[in-house]
Design an enzyme around this catalytic site. Structure first.
Site, PDB file in Angstrom:
ATOM      1  N   CYS A 161       0.805  -1.226   0.000  1.00 41.03           N
ATOM      2  CA  CYS A 161       0.000   0.000   0.000  1.00 41.03           C
ATOM      3  C   CYS A 161       0.836   1.272   0.000  1.00 41.03           C
ATOM      4  CB  CYS A 161      -0.948  -0.005   1.191  1.00 41.03           C
ATOM      5  SG  CYS A 161      -2.027  -1.455   1.244  1.00 41.03           S
ATOM      6  N   HIS A 185      -3.403   6.946   1.649  1.00 40.12           N
ATOM      7  CA  HIS A 185      -3.817   5.620   1.188  1.00 40.12           C
ATOM      8  C   HIS A 185      -5.216   5.345   1.708  1.00 40.12           C
ATOM      9  CE1 HIS A 185      -4.255   1.402   0.625  1.00 40.12           C
ATOM     10  NE2 HIS A 185      -4.030   1.103   1.884  1.00 40.12           N
ATOM     11  N   ASN A 225     -10.094  -0.784  -0.493  1.00 38.71           N
ATOM     12  CA  ASN A 225      -8.635  -0.671  -0.423  1.00 38.71           C
ATOM     13  C   ASN A 225      -8.045  -1.289  -1.682  1.00 38.71           C
ATOM     14  OD1 ASN A 225      -5.898  -1.008   0.092  1.00 38.71           O
ATOM     15  ND2 ASN A 225      -6.178  -1.658   2.207  1.00 38.71           N
TER      16      ASN A 225
END
Length: 327
Positions: A111, A253, A283
């Site tokens: 990420c 993020h 996500n």
């Protein structure tokens, strides 16, 4: 001399699953998922691949920048879920786009990947090694998801985002990046290629073992994120002698609404300075920052000359923050 983002692009698969669709797979509900994560739906690949999404996001970024693919001399693809091992995803993107003069390689930092890819490209550009870079985050996380694990399958989605970065005049901002491999067990996924069939044979029925899909200690990741991200932001501001009041927005993020809200609170900043799109995509790992960046760019919400902080965090554990001025 520094690296300047001059174009953005993104691609997400048209097929989406909302929380009610997820509730057909595991014991959960739309209300439960929204309350704990902020996610409403996520997009899932059908015919698309990590490479095809990366190429389309890259194509759109080049068009937005008005840059010909043949003028790109560096392509970085950040991914943990490529559909190819050899050649690398970046070389496949090069082939599709016709970026014949580019040097290409992949980067795996989960990420935090797009942030580290951006920092890497800027370092190359500032040194004069390259002049034009295409940095892409692309993920097919649905291929790594255990769809019977309600703790993780509610979170993740697929997509790609890209940015064209060119060498230009402007202030150089030093990034802040960190890693802590000792805490890596908080978010893991074992490779299905961890055996050779000769001395370490793996029976086909064992390929579905949980460790071959993403496994996460949600509480550990949450505590890590809400502590490390504000620290990284404060560190990058201090390192570059930039006041918090100078930052127009924070592009984090997109993992969990609660994490973003907690970071805003710890920084004593209004939540309005933290744009979010995780409700639509979930996500998407290294694709989340560039997808959001592209949406803000195309909506005209990034003002010329304003300072932006990008902050990534995730598996590794890894985290960091960078400052850029929008041009």
């Amino acid at each position: 001399m520094t690296g300047i983002i001059c174009g953005t692009g993104s691609y997400v698969p048209p097929y989406s699953m909302d929380n009610n669709d997820i509730a057909k797979l595991v014991e959960t509900s739309d209300e439960w998922i929204r309350e704990r994560t902020g996610v409403v739906r996520r997009h899932i690949i059908e015919e698309e691949t990590t490479v095809s999404m990366a190429a389309e996001a890259g194509r759109l970024a080049l068009a937005d920048a008005g840059v010909d693919a043949k003028d790109v001399d560096l392509i970085l693809v950040s991914t943990i879920s490529s559909n190819v091992i050899l050649p690398c995803a970046a070389c496949e993107v090069q082939k599709i786009l016709g970026a014949d003069h580019a040097t290409c390689f992949d980067l795996n930092a989960a990420c935090t990947g797009f942030l580290l890819g951006y920092n890497t490209a800027v370092a190359y550009l500032e040194s004069g090694v390259y002049q034009t870079a295409l940095v892409i985050g692309s993920e097919s996380l649905s291929n790594l998801t255990n769809w019977s694990d309600r703790g993780t399958c509610i979170l993740f989605g697929d997509g790609a985002g890209a940015a064209v970065i060119r060498a230009g005049e402007g202030r150089h901002y030093l990034p802040v990046t960190h890693s802590n491999g000792a805490k890596g067990e908080a978010l893991t996924c074992k490779s299905r290629h961890d055996h050779n069939g000769l001395t370490r044979k793996l029976e086909p029925e064992n390929m579905a073992a949980p460790e071959y899909s993403m496994q996460m200690d949600g509480q550990a990741v949450f505590k890590f994120a809400v502590r490390s991200v504000p620290q990284a932001v404060e560190e990058v501001l201090e390192k570059n002698q930039v006041a918090q009041e100078e930052i127009s927005c924070y592009i984090l993020h997109q993992a969990n609404r609660r994490i973003v809200e907690a970071v805003a609170k710890r920084l004593s900043e209004p939540i309005e300075k933290f744009p979010m799109n995780l409700q639509e995509y979930g996500n998407t790992s290294s694709a989340s920052i560039p997808i959001l960046l592209d949406e803000l760019n195309r909506a005209g919400k990034l003002e010329k000359g304003r300072k932006i902080v990008m902050a990534g965090f995730g598996a590794g554990l890894s985290w960091g923050a960078s400052i850029l001025e929008w041009k």
